[in-house]
Design a protein around this motif. Structure first.
Motif, PDB file in Angstrom:
ATOM      1  N   HIS A  11      11.144  77.502 -16.912  1.00  0.00           N
ATOM      2  CA  HIS A  11      12.209  76.498 -16.949  1.00  0.00           C
ATOM      3  C   HIS A  11      12.137  75.544 -15.757  1.00  0.00           C
ATOM      4  O   HIS A  11      12.932  74.628 -15.662  1.00  0.00           O
ATOM      5  N   LEU A  12      11.181  75.789 -14.836  1.00  0.00           N
ATOM      6  CA  LEU A  12      11.073  74.956 -13.637  1.00  0.00           C
ATOM      7  C   LEU A  12       9.747  74.205 -13.612  1.00  0.00           C
ATOM      8  O   LEU A  12       8.714  74.718 -14.025  1.00  0.00           O
ATOM      9  N   ASN A  13       9.798  72.979 -13.093  1.00  0.00           N
ATOM     10  CA  ASN A  13       8.587  72.213 -12.808  1.00  0.00           C
ATOM     11  C   ASN A  13       7.939  72.801 -11.558  1.00  0.00           C
ATOM     12  O   ASN A  13       8.589  73.538 -10.813  1.00  0.00           O
ATOM     13  N   PRO A  14       6.666  72.461 -11.294  1.00  0.00           N
ATOM     14  CA  PRO A  14       6.009  72.973 -10.089  1.00  0.00           C
ATOM     15  C   PRO A  14       6.764  72.658  -8.784  1.00  0.00           C
ATOM     16  O   PRO A  14       6.675  73.408  -7.830  1.00  0.00           O
ATOM     17  N   ASP A  15       7.520  71.556  -8.773  1.00  0.00           N
ATOM     18  CA  ASP A  15       8.267  71.208  -7.559  1.00  0.00           C
ATOM     19  C   ASP A  15       9.624  71.912  -7.478  1.00  0.00           C
ATOM     20  O   ASP A  15      10.392  71.693  -6.544  1.00  0.00           O
ATOM     21  N   GLY A  16       9.929  72.770  -8.465  1.00  0.00           N
ATOM     22  CA  GLY A  16      11.171  73.544  -8.439  1.00  0.00           C
ATOM     23  C   GLY A  16      12.338  72.901  -9.160  1.00  0.00           C
ATOM     24  O   GLY A  16      13.406  73.491  -9.254  1.00  0.00           O
TER      25      GLY A  16
END
Length: 66
Positions: A45-50
């Motif tokens: 549910h998160l992108n690599p940047d959080g």
């Protein structure tokens, strides 16, 4: 002013025991926050940047019927 909002999530007896036995030197809120972030990341549910994903594979745009 920025600061932490104090919200208390219900913690079961088992969760409390895990917090106290395994994470003695960490603040309870910090451990719960880490756990929630790891869960959201594991569920993709998160992108690599959080940041939270939107759309396909991310956060649902509509509620699921119960």
């Amino acid at each position: 002013m920025t600061g932490r909002v104090q919200r208390k999530a219900p913690v079961t007896e088992r969760s409390w025991e895990i917090l106290k036995r395994c994470y003695r030197s960490s603040a309870d809120d910090d451990v719960i926050e880490r756990a929630l972030i790891m869960l959201a990341d594991a569920d993709r549910h998160l992108n690599p940047d959080g940041t939270i994903k939107n759309g396909v594979g991310g956060r649902p745009t509509t509620r699921r019927p119960s």
